[in-house]
Design a protein around this motif. Structure first.
Motif, mmCIF file in Angstrom:
data_model
loop_
_atom_site.group_PDB
_atom_site.id
_atom_site.type_symbol
_atom_site.label_atom_id
_atom_site.label_comp_id
_atom_site.label_asym_id
_atom_site.label_seq_id
_atom_site.Cartn_x
_atom_site.Cartn_y
_atom_site.Cartn_z
ATOM 1 N N MET A 64 -3.603 19.651 -10.793
ATOM 2 C CA MET A 64 -2.968 20.556 -9.763
ATOM 3 C C MET A 64 -2.713 19.669 -8.650
ATOM 4 S SD MET A 64 -5.579 23.131 -7.831
ATOM 5 C CE MET A 64 -5.679 24.331 -9.216
ATOM 6 N N VAL A 65 -1.450 19.531 -7.948
ATOM 7 C CA VAL A 65 -1.277 19.035 -6.862
ATOM 8 C C VAL A 65 -0.879 19.755 -5.738
ATOM 9 C CG1 VAL A 65 0.065 17.056 -5.917
ATOM 10 C CG2 VAL A 65 -0.401 17.069 -8.437
ATOM 11 N N TYR A 66 -1.369 19.485 -4.316
ATOM 12 C CA TYR A 66 -0.908 20.196 -3.485
ATOM 13 C C TYR A 66 0.423 19.548 -2.862
ATOM 14 C CZ TYR A 66 -1.169 22.940 1.194
ATOM 15 O OH TYR A 66 -1.137 23.565 2.389
ATOM 16 N N LYS A 67 1.657 19.922 -3.225
ATOM 17 C CA LYS A 67 2.635 19.262 -2.763
ATOM 18 C C LYS A 67 2.959 19.346 -1.203
ATOM 19 C CE LYS A 67 7.012 20.274 -3.005
ATOM 20 N NZ LYS A 67 7.701 19.578 -1.631
ATOM 21 N N PRO A 68 3.043 18.218 -0.351
ATOM 22 C CA PRO A 68 3.623 18.381 0.901
ATOM 23 C C PRO A 68 5.085 18.576 0.951
ATOM 24 C CG PRO A 68 2.554 16.298 0.362
ATOM 25 C CD PRO A 68 2.924 16.906 -0.682
ATOM 26 N N VAL A 69 5.555 18.753 2.318
ATOM 27 C CA VAL A 69 7.318 18.712 2.600
ATOM 28 C C VAL A 69 7.471 17.362 2.158
ATOM 29 C CG1 VAL A 69 8.847 18.779 4.258
ATOM 30 C CG2 VAL A 69 7.001 21.021 4.033
ATOM 31 N N THR A 79 15.596 8.004 -3.995
ATOM 32 C CA THR A 79 15.700 8.261 -2.556
ATOM 33 C C THR A 79 14.419 8.823 -2.006
ATOM 34 O OG1 THR A 79 16.843 10.046 -2.984
ATOM 35 C CG2 THR A 79 18.146 8.165 -2.674
ATOM 36 N N HIS A 80 13.576 9.766 -2.721
ATOM 37 C CA HIS A 80 12.628 10.290 -2.148
ATOM 38 C C HIS A 80 11.262 10.339 -2.703
ATOM 39 C CE1 HIS A 80 15.494 12.804 0.057
ATOM 40 N NE2 HIS A 80 15.942 12.942 -1.095
ATOM 41 N N PRO A 81 10.039 10.177 -1.985
ATOM 42 C CA PRO A 81 8.730 10.208 -2.799
ATOM 43 C C PRO A 81 8.582 11.321 -4.064
ATOM 44 C CG PRO A 81 8.471 10.691 -0.357
ATOM 45 C CD PRO A 81 10.084 10.368 -0.700
ATOM 46 N N THR A 82 7.664 10.980 -4.686
ATOM 47 C CA THR A 82 7.690 12.122 -5.966
ATOM 48 C C THR A 82 6.211 12.716 -5.853
ATOM 49 O OG1 THR A 82 6.948 10.466 -7.654
ATOM 50 C CG2 THR A 82 9.412 10.866 -7.302
ATOM 51 N N VAL A 83 6.098 13.628 -6.452
ATOM 52 C CA VAL A 83 4.648 14.266 -6.628
ATOM 53 C C VAL A 83 3.947 13.481 -7.556
ATOM 54 C CG1 VAL A 83 3.354 16.274 -7.802
ATOM 55 C CG2 VAL A 83 5.613 16.624 -6.551
ATOM 56 N N ASN A 84 4.516 12.699 -8.415
ATOM 57 C CA ASN A 84 3.937 11.850 -9.301
ATOM 58 C C ASN A 84 3.041 10.586 -8.336
ATOM 59 O OD1 ASN A 84 5.057 13.287 -11.151
ATOM 60 N ND2 ASN A 84 4.534 11.566 -12.793
ATOM 61 N N SER A 85 3.916 10.331 -7.266
ATOM 62 C CA SER A 85 3.195 9.109 -6.735
ATOM 63 C C SER A 85 2.062 9.560 -5.881
ATOM 64 C CB SER A 85 4.345 8.804 -5.454
ATOM 65 O OG SER A 85 4.537 9.818 -4.487
ATOM 66 N N LEU A 86 1.696 10.707 -5.740
ATOM 67 C CA LEU A 86 0.633 11.071 -4.879
ATOM 68 C C LEU A 86 -0.641 11.001 -5.879
ATOM 69 C CD1 LEU A 86 1.686 14.576 -3.698
ATOM 70 C CD2 LEU A 86 1.255 12.453 -2.135
ATOM 71 N N ARG A 91 -1.462 5.558 -16.390
ATOM 72 C CA ARG A 91 -0.224 6.097 -17.061
ATOM 73 C C ARG A 91 0.225 7.274 -16.202
ATOM 74 N NH1 ARG A 91 -2.287 8.846 -21.270
ATOM 75 N NH2 ARG A 91 -4.448 8.553 -20.514
ATOM 76 N N GLN A 92 0.387 7.273 -14.823
ATOM 77 C CA GLN A 92 1.039 8.055 -14.036
ATOM 78 C C GLN A 92 2.215 8.585 -14.713
ATOM 79 O OE1 GLN A 92 3.383 7.193 -10.546
ATOM 80 N NE2 GLN A 92 1.195 7.115 -9.491
ATOM 81 N N ALA A 215 -6.287 19.343 0.436
ATOM 82 C CA ALA A 215 -5.025 19.341 1.578
ATOM 83 C C ALA A 215 -3.881 18.768 1.149
ATOM 84 C CB ALA A 215 -5.817 18.155 2.558
ATOM 85 N N PRO A 216 -2.917 19.203 2.035
ATOM 86 C CA PRO A 216 -1.478 18.464 1.332
ATOM 87 C C PRO A 216 -1.468 17.138 0.836
ATOM 88 C CG PRO A 216 -1.370 19.745 3.511
ATOM 89 C CD PRO A 216 -2.766 19.679 3.065
ATOM 90 N N GLY A 217 -1.247 16.941 -0.443
ATOM 91 C CA GLY A 217 -1.259 15.495 -0.912
ATOM 92 C C GLY A 217 -2.404 15.168 -1.899
ATOM 93 N N ASP A 218 -3.174 16.057 -1.969
ATOM 94 C CA ASP A 218 -4.636 16.055 -2.520
ATOM 95 C C ASP A 218 -4.304 16.715 -4.018
ATOM 96 O OD1 ASP A 218 -5.798 15.028 -0.637
ATOM 97 O OD2 ASP A 218 -7.273 16.716 -0.326
ATOM 98 N N TYR A 219 -4.887 15.965 -4.994
ATOM 99 C CA TYR A 219 -4.952 16.693 -6.434
ATOM 100 C C TYR A 219 -6.384 16.752 -7.051
ATOM 101 C CZ TYR A 219 -5.585 11.945 -8.111
ATOM 102 O OH TYR A 219 -5.995 10.508 -8.149
ATOM 103 N N ARG A 220 -6.314 17.360 -8.273
ATOM 104 C CA ARG A 220 -7.507 17.455 -8.843
ATOM 105 C C ARG A 220 -7.287 17.705 -10.406
ATOM 106 N NH1 ARG A 220 -9.084 22.269 -10.621
ATOM 107 N NH2 ARG A 220 -9.023 24.437 -9.216
ATOM 108 N N TYR A 221 -8.266 17.506 -11.167
ATOM 109 C CA TYR A 221 -8.153 18.086 -12.903
ATOM 110 C C TYR A 221 -8.209 19.704 -12.646
ATOM 111 C CZ TYR A 221 -7.897 13.362 -14.560
ATOM 112 O OH TYR A 221 -7.642 12.029 -14.853
#
Length: 232
Positions: A64-69, A79-86, A91-92, A215-221
């Motif tokens: 799970m990822v907390y996606k920011p604006v 053109t934009h940063p991706t959720v994957n880049s967080l 093997r992202q 927090a925004p931008g964080d993730y966990r399994y």
């Protein structure tokens, strides 16, 4: 499974580089340095280490990822940063988003490399509910609760939306629960009522809720129970 294949799949390191690491005695199996990339191992029984760090058997991953604006729900975008880049993991690029969340929206995004699992989330046939917290420009009329429950026509579409649950929290705040995912659906539903969404935050997908510790931008399994809560 061949040792070099195991390590490559588990870490994302190329087999060529794995063999280079082996020549430096950076790979061990059950405590013994190994230089033979063709050595067959049992992922369930053998302990494989790379530079003295255990390497878990390659398998499906669920996060799970907390996606920011400002981030797009994609693995790649010019053109934009991706959720994957967080996500700072090997093997992202093999991970994909289980559904979309608008670039200006925040909240829960699920990532996985398990296609069957993500299909249960994204397929309309399964009617998996998703919950959003919404702030609107104008006060939300009480009649909107019944309108959402009945389904309404969106601009440019002939078919009504599926029944949705609307809970008004305050004059301009509400929680919306949907079981479908049309393009910009929440925004278009309020637009059909003459209102405008100022902020949109996804707080739940099916039984999986956004972890309040993130927090925004964080993730966990995901936990095992969260993973299995999506399965039939």
């Amino acid at each position: 499974m061949r040792l070099d294949k195991y390590l490559s799949q588990a870490t994302g390191i190329s087999r060529k580089d794995i063999r280079r690491l082996m020549r430096r005695d950076d790979v061990s199996v059950n405590g013994m340095a190994v230089r033979d990339p063709s050595l067959h191992i049992d992922p369930e029984a053998d302990e494989v280490c790379l530079q003295d760090q255990p390497v878990e058997a390659p398998g499906h991953r669920y996060l799970m990822v907390y996606k920011p604006v400002g981030y797009v729900s994609a693995s790649d975008d010019p053109t934009h940063p991706t959720v994957n880049s967080l996500v700072d993991l090997p093997r992202q690029d093999s991970l994909h988003c289980c559904g979309r969340l608008d670039i200006d929206a925040t909240g829960l995004v699920l990532l996985t490399d398990d296609g069957q699992w993500s299909h249960r989330i994204t397929s309309p046939r399964h009617k998996l509910a998703k919950s959003y917290r919404v702030t609107t420009a104008d006060p939300i009329e009480p009649e909107a609760v019944a309108t959402f429950a009945e389904g309404l026509k969106l601009h440019g579409e002939l078919k009504r939306t599926r029944p949705a649950r609307l809970e008004i929290l305050s004059a301009c705040e509400a929680v919306v629960e949907l079981t479908e995912g049309r393009y910009h659906q929440v925004k278009r539903m309020f637009a059909a009522l003459g209102n405008r969404v100022l902020s949109l935050h996804r707080q739940r997908i099916g039984p999986i809720e956004l972890d309040p510790e993130l927090a925004p931008g964080d993730y966990r399994y995901l936990t095992e129970s969260e993973i299995h809560s999506i399965l039939p």
